[in-house]
Design an enzyme around this catalytic site. Structure first.
Site, PDB file in Angstrom:
ATOM      1  N   GLY A  72       1.088  -1.077   0.164  1.00 40.04           N
ATOM      2  CA  GLY A  72       0.262  -0.234   0.114  1.00 40.04           C
ATOM      3  C   GLY A  72       0.976   0.934  -0.020  1.00 40.04           C
ATOM      4  N   THR A  73       2.060   0.997   0.707  1.00 45.29           N
ATOM      5  CA  THR A  73       2.872   2.053   1.095  1.00 45.29           C
ATOM      6  C   THR A  73       3.355   2.959  -0.743  1.00 45.29           C
ATOM      7  OG1 THR A  73       3.547   1.765   2.710  1.00 45.29           O
ATOM      8  CG2 THR A  73       5.024   3.237   1.913  1.00 45.29           C
ATOM      9  N   GLY A 203      -2.344  -6.496   0.578  1.00 47.37           N
ATOM     10  CA  GLY A 203      -2.283  -7.786   0.164  1.00 47.37           C
ATOM     11  C   GLY A 203      -2.888  -8.417   1.857  1.00 47.37           C
ATOM     12  N   CYS A 328       1.977   0.714  12.630  1.00 49.96           N
ATOM     13  CA  CYS A 328       3.346   1.590  11.908  1.00 49.96           C
ATOM     14  C   CYS A 328       4.017   2.664  12.452  1.00 49.96           C
ATOM     15  CB  CYS A 328       2.849   1.686  10.771  1.00 49.96           C
ATOM     16  SG  CYS A 328       2.085   0.710   9.186  1.00 49.96           S
TER      17      CYS A 328
END
Length: 389
Positions: A72-73, A203, A328
């Protein structure tokens, strides 16, 4: 209870057994390069395209709009930097104050990354974590290149009206990106019925492996690749495809479509039972975030006058897994930037715990957590000078 009670699914999820089964052949006998001209590689390429269609089906998109990335990053960075390169004369970016670090830290360092000065508007949120659309309208400007707003907040689960926001951006000729990492598979998404230009997903948030993500790029949206290299992904993302992970993500998206009703019924009911039980049995506790406009699996609860890290350590002794803020940003002594933006009192922000459930959680697990949490909080408060004071 000896087994691990995992309620940290917004941090990562277990790989679904069906996903692992789908992946294994591509880690063993089907090891060809999907770009190869021979039949052995060609069958692997067909598996990649099948996975692309499975992802597109979950998103209500066209397979050609799906670009596989590493996470995603990467998808977030690709979308935002692509928009800025598409409109180099525009130097204004809009984001919210509660974005994931993948967007937050990129936008805070745009000048360094691009070598050009940029103006960043950081939209605030209400006390319940929701966004004021009037503030958003006022922030849109002629020099705005891109808006990036998450579909669902990773810490509170609060949902933003991203479809309406994209519509307003489109009226001004502004590109719109949404980090939908937490939303995909939990809430219905149909990209054919909105005007969002870019969407990111990862994912490992929906029972696929780590190391695979997607960037949705709407057809005919101008696009500049982040990773240059070969012709993979139709020239939109260089690098040999991570085939096994791509196949796993495709299967996970197929499963998510089938399980979404359970996410919004049984999982939601478990979350509500857990949250209501905690608030009823533990004094000076509070829910952070809107009661209804949020993901069905997420509950963020603050316990005043105790430290979140200490709570997690005591929960860990009972094999209960959850998070204090975002995974995170764990390790920081600063309270969550999301809760600070919501105006959560300092005495509560430090004692916030995020419980994020999945289809694999059970009522027995919820009952166990409800039995242990009051004694954990009471024990910590007995040692707290703030509580005694």
């Amino acid at each position: 209870m000896d087994k691990v009670i995992y309620m940290d699914n917004n941090a990562t999820t277990r790989i679904a057994p069906e996903v692992l089964e789908a992946m294994l052949p591509f880690l063993t006998e089907y090891y060809g390069n999907p770009s190869s001209m021979h039949t052995f590689g060609g069958q692997v390429g067909r598996a990649v395209e099948n996975a692309r269609a499975q992802v597109a089906e979950l998103l209500g998109a066209e397979p050609s709009e799906i670009v596989f990335t590493s996470c995603g990053t990467e998808s977030d960075s690709t979308a935002i930097l692509s928009a800025l390169q598409t409109f180099p004369e525009k130097r204004h970016v809009i984001k919210t104050k509660v974005e994931h670090p993948a967007v937050k830290n990129l936008c805070e360092n745009l000048d360094k990354f691009t070598g050009q000065p940029h103006r960043v508007t950081r939209l605030g949120v209400r006390a319940d974590g929701t966004l004021d659309l009037d503030d958003y309208r006022d922030a849109l400007a002629d020099d705005t290149a891109v808006v990036s707003a998450m579909w669902a907040n990773n810490e509170t689960g609060v949902l933003f009206p991203v479809e309406k926001m994209a519509e307003l951006a489109k009226e001004r000729g502004i590109l719109f990106h949404t980090d939908a990492v937490q939303a995909v598979g939990k809430v219905p998404i149909n990209m054919k019925s909105n005007q969002i230009d870019f969407l990111s997903l990862s994912g490992h948030k929906l029972h696929a492996p780590k190391g695979i993500g997607v960037l949705y790029v709407r057809k005919r949206t101008p696009f500049v690749p982040f990773l240059h290299g070969g012709h993979q992904e139709k020239g939109r993302r260089g690098g040999t495809e991570n085939v096994a992970a791509i196949v796993g993500l495709g299967k996970a998206c197929e499963l998510a479509g089938k399980m979404m009703a359970e996410e919004n019924s049984r999982v939601r009911a478990l979350r509500d039972k857990l949250e209501q039980g905690l608030l009823a049995s533990i004094p000076k506790s509070m829910r952070n975030g809107h009661a209804e406009l949020r993901l069905p699996n997420t509950s963020n609860v603050s316990f005043e006058y105790v430290e979140g890290e200490a709570i997690l350590l005591h929960m860990n002794r009972h094999n209960i897994c959850a998070s204090s803020g975002s995974a995170c940003t764990s390790g920081s002594l600063e309270p969550s930037h999301v809760l600070r933006a919501m105006g959560v009192p300092f005495t509560a922000a430090h004692g916030s715990i995020r419980f994020s459930l999945s289809i694999y959680n059970t009522e027995e697990e919820v009952d166990f957590v409800l039995a242990k949490m009051p004694e954990i909080i009471a024990g910590l408060r007995a040692m707290s000078p703030f509580w005694q004071g």
